[in-house]
Design a protein around this motif. Structure first.
Motif, PDB file in Angstrom:
ATOM      1  N   SER A 249      22.061   6.632  21.398  1.00 35.41           N
ATOM      2  CA  SER A 249      22.580   7.929  21.830  1.00 35.41           C
ATOM      3  C   SER A 249      24.079   8.060  21.536  1.00 35.41           C
ATOM      4  O   SER A 249      24.771   7.082  21.246  1.00 35.41           O
ATOM      5  CB  SER A 249      22.338   8.117  23.328  1.00 35.41           C
ATOM      6  N   TYR A 250      24.558   9.276  21.638  1.00 36.52           N
ATOM      7  CA  TYR A 250      25.993   9.534  21.505  1.00 36.52           C
ATOM      8  C   TYR A 250      26.775   8.715  22.519  1.00 36.52           C
ATOM      9  O   TYR A 250      27.852   8.175  22.223  1.00 36.52           O
ATOM     10  CB  TYR A 250      26.245  11.030  21.699  1.00 36.52           C
TER      11      TYR A 250
ATOM     12  N   GLU B 280      25.617   6.794  28.378  1.00 42.84           N
ATOM     13  CA  GLU B 280      24.175   6.894  28.135  1.00 42.84           C
ATOM     14  C   GLU B 280      23.397   6.704  29.426  1.00 42.84           C
ATOM     15  O   GLU B 280      22.197   6.980  29.487  1.00 42.84           O
ATOM     16  CB  GLU B 280      23.709   5.901  27.067  1.00 42.84           C
ATOM     17  N   TYR B 281      24.081   6.212  30.474  1.00 46.30           N
ATOM     18  CA  TYR B 281      23.428   6.051  31.771  1.00 46.30           C
ATOM     19  C   TYR B 281      23.856   7.122  32.776  1.00 46.30           C
ATOM     20  O   TYR B 281      23.509   7.056  33.949  1.00 46.30           O
ATOM     21  CB  TYR B 281      23.731   4.660  32.334  1.00 46.30           C
ATOM     22  N   SER B 282      24.610   8.106  32.293  1.00 44.43           N
ATOM     23  CA  SER B 282      24.993   9.220  33.166  1.00 44.43           C
ATOM     24  C   SER B 282      24.651  10.574  32.551  1.00 44.43           C
ATOM     25  O   SER B 282      24.441  11.546  33.271  1.00 44.43           O
ATOM     26  CB  SER B 282      26.503   9.174  33.459  1.00 44.43           C
ATOM     27  N   GLY B 283      24.642  10.633  31.225  1.00 45.87           N
ATOM     28  CA  GLY B 283      24.389  11.897  30.547  1.00 45.87           C
ATOM     29  C   GLY B 283      25.558  12.849  30.593  1.00 45.87           C
ATOM     30  O   GLY B 283      25.446  14.011  30.182  1.00 45.87           O
ATOM     31  N   CYS B 284      26.708  12.377  31.059  1.00 47.89           N
ATOM     32  CA  CYS B 284      27.893  13.236  31.198  1.00 47.89           C
ATOM     33  C   CYS B 284      28.731  13.174  29.925  1.00 47.89           C
ATOM     34  O   CYS B 284      29.589  12.302  29.775  1.00 47.89           O
ATOM     35  CB  CYS B 284      28.713  12.802  32.409  1.00 47.89           C
TER      36      CYS B 284
ATOM     37  N   ILE C 259      18.386   8.029  25.406  1.00 49.82           N
ATOM     38  CA  ILE C 259      18.804   9.430  25.431  1.00 49.82           C
ATOM     39  C   ILE C 259      18.949   9.842  26.896  1.00 49.82           C
ATOM     40  O   ILE C 259      18.013   9.680  27.686  1.00 49.82           O
ATOM     41  CB  ILE C 259      17.785  10.321  24.699  1.00 49.82           C
ATOM     42  N   PRO C 260      20.113  10.381  27.294  1.00 47.99           N
ATOM     43  CA  PRO C 260      20.344  10.610  28.726  1.00 47.99           C
ATOM     44  C   PRO C 260      20.199  12.040  29.209  1.00 47.99           C
ATOM     45  O   PRO C 260      20.318  12.282  30.409  1.00 47.99           O
ATOM     46  CB  PRO C 260      21.805  10.163  28.886  1.00 47.99           C
ATOM     47  N   ASN C 261      19.962  12.983  28.296  1.00 54.64           N
ATOM     48  CA  ASN C 261      19.939  14.372  28.742  1.00 54.64           C
ATOM     49  C   ASN C 261      19.103  15.239  27.802  1.00 54.64           C
ATOM     50  O   ASN C 261      18.735  14.843  26.704  1.00 54.64           O
ATOM     51  CB  ASN C 261      21.372  14.932  28.855  1.00 54.64           C
TER      52      ASN C 261
END
Length: 328
Positions: free
Chosen positions: A133-134, A143-147, A181-183
């Motif tokens: 992921s980005y 990647e563990y927050s999606g922020c 992928i977080p979001n």
């Protein structure tokens, strides 16, 4: 919930494995066990520069353990990341291709060696090109927050992933693995990118989860999977690098939300501190736990099962043993 799709190499390996294929385990973990120093923004991908032979060795160890799918060392390998190390774009692209080449060479040499023992129980493994992921590129734990912040939109994420995707596909993997992928935003970017680039090899998208209910961003998995279900480019969807105790309920949730194959490869249960770059003490699960978990996850509906961070070839070996004839 999903579009009809032709049989692909991914479906074939699942069938040959008896209905549930084995994914390999923690790559960086095994590199470290061999003495590799990977506390680096490139993480395991630093070995593409420093020790490619070790990468091939680890692939071979997972093949010996019974993996039906090898995931390449490109999770945190990005062109911007290589540029930040002073490499050129061309050098970065060659390293991305090398990640696939090393896995393919390991797979082919292992398979060729098996020809002298026709009674073996192995399947010819697939090579999945890892696309982290980005947040993995940022190396800040996002990647563990999606922020990702207000300036990151679908177009920015597509621009970030596009050239890496093109280069990895050119290298000839059997499938693509979008990981942690977080979001919903990044899931949408991946789906749109596969369509825009007209990618013809199968892909999977794996989210992570910290609560066992939602994506790290807090968005529901229904929101995320509604996007993925519309794509015939995505052949499997699931969870990676989440604690094992969350996996059973997530498989059940995903079964209700999609007709696509479900892939799960959790970590050991330890917690990664992305800012401090270290593992925090937490309840972890040993190989015996994974042996029992594997059969439960298969029975719940998972079609691909392996391990992520802090799992090893011995973990994959017990998963393979459990799924291919022996249960707890």
């Amino acid at each position: 919930m999903g579009l009809k799709k032709a049989t692909t190499s991914l479906e074939e390996v699942i069938e040959k494995a008896g209905g549930c294929a084995v994914v390999d385990g923690g790559f960086a973990t095994q590199l470290e066990r061999h003495g590799a120093a990977i506390n680096d923004p490139l993480w395991s991908a630093v070995c593409l520069i420093k020790d490619p032979d070790l990468i091939k060795r680890v692939h071979l160890e997972y093949l010996e353990a019974g993996a039906d799918v090898l995931v390449t060392s490109s999770y945190q390998a990005t062109i911007p990341g290589f540029l930040s190390r002073g490499l050129s774009i061309e050098e970065g692209e060659l390293l991305l291709k090398k990640s696939v080449k090393l896995a393919v060479e390991a797979r082919n040499s292992f398979w060729d060696a098996l020809k002298v023992t026709p009674e073996h129980q192995y399947n010819r493994a697939l090579v999945a090109a890892s696309i982290g992921s980005y947040g993995a590129y940022l190396a800040d734990g996002s990647e563990y927050s999606g922020c990702y912040g207000p300036k990151v939109n679908v177009d920015k994420l597509k621009d970030f992933h596009r050239r890496r995707l093109q280069v990895l596909v050119e290298a000839g993997p059997d499938l693509l693995a979008f990981e942690t992928i977080p979001n919903k935003l990044e899931a949408q970017a991946c789906v749109e990118l596969l369509e825009e680039e007209n990618i013809q090899i199968p892909s999977w998208i794996c989210f992570t989860s910290v609560d066992g209910e939602n994506a790290p961003s807090g968005e529901s998995f229904k929101e995320c999977l509604d996007i993925i279900n519309k794509s015939n480019k995505i052949h499997a969807v699931g969870i990676n690098c989440a604690p094992p105790h969350l996996i059973q309920s997530l498989i059940c949730k995903f079964k209700e939300l999609t007709n696509k194959a479900i892939v799960v490869y959790p970590n050991s249960g330890e917690i990664w501190d992305g800012k401090a770059k270290r593992w925090l003490p937490a309840k972890s699960f040993d190989d015996a736990n994974f042996e029992c978990f594997a059969t439960s996850w298969r029975d719940a509906g998972a079609k691909l099962i392996g391990g992520c961070c802090r799992t090893t070839p011995s973990t994959v070996q017990v998963i393979s043993k459990a799924l291919k004839g022996n249960s707890c």
